[in-house]
Design a protein around this motif. Structure first.
Motif, PDB file in Angstrom:
ATOM      1  N   SER A 161       0.832  -1.208   0.000  1.00  0.00           N
ATOM      2  CA  SER A 161       0.000   0.000   0.000  1.00  0.00           C
ATOM      3  C   SER A 161       0.861   1.250   0.000  1.00  0.00           C
ATOM      4  CB  SER A 161      -0.929  -0.012   1.221  1.00  0.00           C
ATOM      5  OG  SER A 161      -1.587   1.231   1.357  1.00  0.00           O
ATOM      6  N   ASN A 162       1.893   1.282   0.833  1.00  0.00           N
ATOM      7  CA  ASN A 162       2.765   2.461   0.915  1.00  0.00           C
ATOM      8  C   ASN A 162       3.486   2.726  -0.394  1.00  0.00           C
ATOM      9  OD1 ASN A 162       1.970   2.683   3.546  1.00  0.00           O
ATOM     10  ND2 ASN A 162       3.971   2.234   4.451  1.00  0.00           N
ATOM     11  N   PHE A 163       3.946   1.665  -1.038  1.00  0.00           N
ATOM     12  CA  PHE A 163       4.621   1.863  -2.320  1.00  0.00           C
ATOM     13  C   PHE A 163       3.686   2.499  -3.331  1.00  0.00           C
ATOM     14  CE2 PHE A 163       5.224   0.334  -6.660  1.00  0.00           C
ATOM     15  CZ  PHE A 163       6.463   0.883  -6.945  1.00  0.00           C
ATOM     16  N   HIS A 164       2.473   1.971  -3.435  1.00  0.00           N
ATOM     17  CA  HIS A 164       1.521   2.493  -4.431  1.00  0.00           C
ATOM     18  C   HIS A 164       1.186   3.951  -4.157  1.00  0.00           C
ATOM     19  CE1 HIS A 164      -1.613   2.345  -7.454  1.00  0.00           C
ATOM     20  NE2 HIS A 164      -2.459   2.867  -6.566  1.00  0.00           N
ATOM     21  N   LEU A 165       0.929   4.321  -2.913  1.00  0.00           N
ATOM     22  CA  LEU A 165       0.567   5.703  -2.586  1.00  0.00           C
ATOM     23  C   LEU A 165       1.748   6.647  -2.749  1.00  0.00           C
ATOM     24  CD1 LEU A 165      -1.725   5.109   0.522  1.00  0.00           C
ATOM     25  CD2 LEU A 165      -2.414   5.708  -1.807  1.00  0.00           C
ATOM     26  N   ASN A 166       2.940   6.206  -2.366  1.00  0.00           N
ATOM     27  CA  ASN A 166       4.125   7.056  -2.570  1.00  0.00           C
ATOM     28  C   ASN A 166       4.400   7.268  -4.053  1.00  0.00           C
ATOM     29  OD1 ASN A 166       5.266   7.869   0.009  1.00  0.00           O
ATOM     30  ND2 ASN A 166       5.637   5.703   0.385  1.00  0.00           N
ATOM     31  N   ASN A 167       4.154   6.243  -4.837  1.00  0.00           N
ATOM     32  CA  ASN A 167       4.355   6.376  -6.277  1.00  0.00           C
ATOM     33  C   ASN A 167       3.367   7.376  -6.879  1.00  0.00           C
ATOM     34  OD1 ASN A 167       5.833   5.364  -8.657  1.00  0.00           O
ATOM     35  ND2 ASN A 167       3.857   4.555  -9.296  1.00  0.00           N
ATOM     36  N   MET A 168       2.151   7.438  -6.332  1.00  0.00           N
ATOM     37  CA  MET A 168       1.130   8.353  -6.825  1.00  0.00           C
ATOM     38  C   MET A 168       1.343   9.784  -6.349  1.00  0.00           C
ATOM     39  SD  MET A 168      -2.420   6.198  -6.412  1.00  0.00           S
ATOM     40  CE  MET A 168      -3.368   7.697  -6.726  1.00  0.00           C
ATOM     41  N   PHE A 169       1.733   9.965  -5.095  1.00  0.00           N
ATOM     42  CA  PHE A 169       1.737  11.290  -4.482  1.00  0.00           C
ATOM     43  C   PHE A 169       3.143  11.810  -4.175  1.00  0.00           C
ATOM     44  CE2 PHE A 169      -2.455   9.548  -3.343  1.00  0.00           C
ATOM     45  CZ  PHE A 169      -3.253  10.538  -3.894  1.00  0.00           C
ATOM     46  N   THR A 170       3.901  11.084  -3.372  1.00  0.00           N
ATOM     47  CA  THR A 170       5.207  11.595  -2.932  1.00  0.00           C
ATOM     48  C   THR A 170       6.165  11.786  -4.097  1.00  0.00           C
ATOM     49  OG1 THR A 170       4.868  10.354  -0.877  1.00  0.00           O
ATOM     50  CG2 THR A 170       7.092  11.225  -1.299  1.00  0.00           C
ATOM     51  N   TYR A 171       6.173  10.842  -5.015  1.00  0.00           N
ATOM     52  CA  TYR A 171       7.094  10.899  -6.150  1.00  0.00           C
ATOM     53  C   TYR A 171       6.336  10.962  -7.475  1.00  0.00           C
ATOM     54  CZ  TYR A 171      10.466   9.686  -2.564  1.00  0.00           C
ATOM     55  OH  TYR A 171      11.232   9.704  -1.433  1.00  0.00           O
ATOM     56  N   ASP A 173       6.351  13.224  -9.627  1.00  0.00           N
ATOM     57  CA  ASP A 173       7.153  13.776 -10.715  1.00  0.00           C
ATOM     58  C   ASP A 173       8.077  12.737 -11.337  1.00  0.00           C
ATOM     59  OD1 ASP A 173       8.630  13.637  -8.375  1.00  0.00           O
ATOM     60  OD2 ASP A 173       9.910  15.337  -8.898  1.00  0.00           O
ATOM     61  N   ARG A 174       8.232  11.598 -10.689  1.00  0.00           N
ATOM     62  CA  ARG A 174       9.034  10.508 -11.265  1.00  0.00           C
ATOM     63  C   ARG A 174       8.283   9.184 -11.101  1.00  0.00           C
ATOM     64  NH1 ARG A 174      11.928  13.177  -7.714  1.00  0.00           N
ATOM     65  NH2 ARG A 174      13.522  13.645  -9.234  1.00  0.00           N
ATOM     66  N   GLN A 175       6.990   9.254 -11.298  1.00  0.00           N
ATOM     67  CA  GLN A 175       6.112   8.103 -11.094  1.00  0.00           C
ATOM     68  C   GLN A 175       6.520   6.930 -11.972  1.00  0.00           C
ATOM     69  OE1 GLN A 175       1.521   7.532 -12.090  1.00  0.00           O
ATOM     70  NE2 GLN A 175       1.820   8.944 -10.378  1.00  0.00           N
ATOM     71  N   LEU A 176       6.569   5.762 -11.368  1.00  0.00           N
ATOM     72  CA  LEU A 176       6.939   4.542 -12.082  1.00  0.00           C
ATOM     73  C   LEU A 176       5.709   3.935 -12.728  1.00  0.00           C
ATOM     74  CD1 LEU A 176       9.246   3.022  -9.311  1.00  0.00           C
ATOM     75  CD2 LEU A 176       9.958   4.321 -11.328  1.00  0.00           C
ATOM     76  N   ARG A 177       5.849   3.547 -13.991  1.00  0.00           N
ATOM     77  CA  ARG A 177       4.728   2.977 -14.740  1.00  0.00           C
ATOM     78  C   ARG A 177       5.187   1.709 -15.473  1.00  0.00           C
ATOM     79  NH1 ARG A 177       4.112   8.623 -15.464  1.00  0.00           N
ATOM     80  NH2 ARG A 177       2.058   9.422 -14.889  1.00  0.00           N
ATOM     81  N   GLY A 178       4.204   0.888 -15.861  1.00  0.00           N
ATOM     82  CA  GLY A 178       4.509  -0.294 -16.647  1.00  0.00           C
ATOM     83  C   GLY A 178       5.424  -1.252 -15.911  1.00  0.00           C
ATOM     84  N   ILE A 179       6.391  -1.781 -16.642  1.00  0.00           N
ATOM     85  CA  ILE A 179       7.316  -2.741 -16.055  1.00  0.00           C
ATOM     86  C   ILE A 179       8.133  -2.107 -14.947  1.00  0.00           C
ATOM     87  CG2 ILE A 179       9.117  -2.255 -17.754  1.00  0.00           C
ATOM     88  CD1 ILE A 179       8.269  -5.662 -16.102  1.00  0.00           C
ATOM     89  N   ASN A 180       8.394  -0.778 -15.057  1.00  0.00           N
ATOM     90  CA  ASN A 180       9.163  -0.088 -14.022  1.00  0.00           C
ATOM     91  C   ASN A 180       8.408  -0.045 -12.693  1.00  0.00           C
ATOM     92  OD1 ASN A 180      11.404   0.454 -15.632  1.00  0.00           O
ATOM     93  ND2 ASN A 180      10.484   2.324 -16.447  1.00  0.00           N
ATOM     94  N   TYR A 181       7.067  -0.056 -12.774  1.00  0.00           N
ATOM     95  CA  TYR A 181       6.274  -0.086 -11.541  1.00  0.00           C
ATOM     96  C   TYR A 181       6.585  -1.364 -10.761  1.00  0.00           C
ATOM     97  CZ  TYR A 181       2.182  -0.294  -8.453  1.00  0.00           C
ATOM     98  OH  TYR A 181       1.368  -0.388  -7.359  1.00  0.00           O
ATOM     99  N   TRP A 182       6.584  -2.501 -11.467  1.00  0.00           N
ATOM    100  CA  TRP A 182       6.806  -3.772 -10.781  1.00  0.00           C
ATOM    101  C   TRP A 182       8.258  -3.907 -10.326  1.00  0.00           C
ATOM    102  CZ3 TRP A 182       2.452  -5.640  -9.318  1.00  0.00           C
ATOM    103  CH2 TRP A 182       1.305  -5.379 -10.089  1.00  0.00           C
ATOM    104  N   THR A 239      14.793   3.203  -5.150  1.00  0.00           N
ATOM    105  CA  THR A 239      13.524   2.947  -5.820  1.00  0.00           C
ATOM    106  C   THR A 239      13.154   4.056  -6.780  1.00  0.00           C
ATOM    107  OG1 THR A 239      12.750   1.674  -3.903  1.00  0.00           O
ATOM    108  CG2 THR A 239      11.080   2.407  -5.502  1.00  0.00           C
ATOM    109  N   TRP A 240      13.070   5.302  -6.273  1.00  0.00           N
ATOM    110  CA  TRP A 240      12.715   6.427  -7.141  1.00  0.00           C
ATOM    111  C   TRP A 240      13.922   7.235  -7.603  1.00  0.00           C
ATOM    112  CZ3 TRP A 240       9.353   4.981  -3.145  1.00  0.00           C
ATOM    113  CH2 TRP A 240       8.083   4.569  -3.577  1.00  0.00           C
TER     114      TRP A 240
END
Length: 377
Positions: free
Chosen positions: A299-309, A311-320, A374-375
């Motif tokens: 949960s923390n990873f998903h929310l940090n990816n959406m909000f905290t970071y 500007d460098r949000q991970l998508r696609g294969i980079n998300y996993w 990570t980011w």
């Protein structure tokens, strides 16, 4: 005429810009050509330049800006690859200027370009910074904001004035002008995160002991010409992170507060998962704590990816890949989390207190390490 003669002739006719107008863009292709025409109409006699700072828009905004710049050398474009964010775009654009004065405005035509001359007259005088206010002299935001968004803007303005120690009418405006030398004094201390660069400039100047002499001019906020608004819950969340950061004098970055807020929500997720695992699935405490830790980490990873970071949000294969990296980085404190919580539970049988104690020891370590691995901040 030889190429060298043409170069010399062009140099003889060239005048250094008196004003740089920085326009951050993302998917604004339908707006920039008309904006250039409007700015040319405002500054017919004065040399100026407009710098579009584009975050690699998929609609070809940067390509069109560069195409215009081939015919009009006062139109320039900085195309950013692999990074996003309004504040950092504005900082890069202003840093690229060698004009004595710099302005920031949006590309969507909601900002009235005709007031730029009034703003320039004030900064050429005794004002260090002049903002264009949507609310000066009892104005409303006109057609540019819904009633709900205007209410939200008023609340944010009150908070921003508290943070900056000012009583200006529209600290949340994205339309302002300042002396470049004043910008350069605060530039090394500005946050690259978030969307409210004016708030950052004023608060940073105050914290560094170089308060600005601020002026205001009023304007009517117009409806967007083309494209979609960039306003979102993300911007609101990042605004509060920036406000908290400036309240600490900038010593703690806004991303830390967002990361901590996500971690705070993660406590709720953790305790909920712990309850489900122990009460419904009949896990023993150690296994329930391990299960809850994995759920909360996800949960923390998903929310940090959406909000905290964002500007460098991970998508696609980079998300996993990022999720696996997040698991790996958090593994050490997670093991400590489970061990400490299990020890406290066995020693005192304080179920939830033991769980919370295990969570707290992880936050700072996770924040520091995930920024690196990570980011990649």
């Amino acid at each position: 005429m030889s190429g060298q003669d043409q170069t010399l002739a062009a140099s003889a006719n060239w005048s250094a810009p008196h004003l740089t107008i920085v326009v951050p863009t993302f998917n604004e292709r339908g707006n920039i050509e008309l904006l250039v025409e409007k700015l040319e109409a405002v500054f017919q006699q004065m040399p100026f330049e407009v710098i579009f700072v584009d975050d690699n828009s998929p609609d070809g905004t940067a390509e069109l800006a560069k195409e215009i710049g081939q015919e009009k050398p006062w139109v320039k474009c900085i195309k950013r690859i692999g990074r996003r964010g309004l504040s950092s775009a504005c900082v890069e654009g202003m840093s690229a200027s060698n004009a004595p004065y710099v302005a920031v405005m949006d590309a969507d035509h909601q900002h009235d370009e005709t007031v730029l001359t009034q703003m320039l007259a004030l900064v050429e005088g005794d004002k260090d910074l002049v903002l264009a206010s949507r609310f000066l002299d009892g104005r409303s935001a006109g057609e540019g904001l819904s009633r709900f968004r205007e209410w939200g803007s008023n609340v944010a303005n009150a908070i921003a004035n508290l943070v900056t120690g000012t009583k200006i009418t529209d600290p949340m405006t994205g339309f302002f002008m300042l002396k470049r030398e004043k910008f350069e004094q605060v530039a090394p201390y500005l946050s690259s995160e978030g969307f409210k660069i004016l708030l950052d400039i004023i608060a940073t100047a105050r914290n560094k002991g170089v308060p600005l002499n601020i002026g205001e001019v009023g304007f009517t906020f117009r409806a967007r010409h083309d494209g979609e608004s960039k306003m979102s819950p993300l911007i609101a969340v990042q605004f509060f992170g920036l406000a908290l950061s400036k309240m600490t004098g900038g010593y703690l970055p806004s991303s830390f507060f967002l990361f901590a807020a996500v971690g705070g929500f993660g406590v709720f997720v953790h305790l909920l998962a712990l309850t489900i695992a122990s009460s419904w699935l009949n896990f023993n405490f150690t296994n329930a704590q391990l299960f809850a830790t994995i759920v909360a980490m996800t949960s923390n990873f998903h929310l940090n990816n959406m909000f905290t970071y964002a500007d460098r949000q991970l998508r696609g294969i980079n998300y996993w890949k990022g999720l696996l990296s997040f698991y790996a980085v958090c593994a050490i404190p997670a093991i400590a989390n489970v061990s400490v919580a299990a020890f406290l539970f066995e020693a005192n049988s304080l179920f939830y207190l033991a769980a919370i104690a295990g969570i707290i020891i992880s936050i700072v370590f996770n924040y520091a390490m995930t920024r690196i691995f990570t980011w990649r901040v």
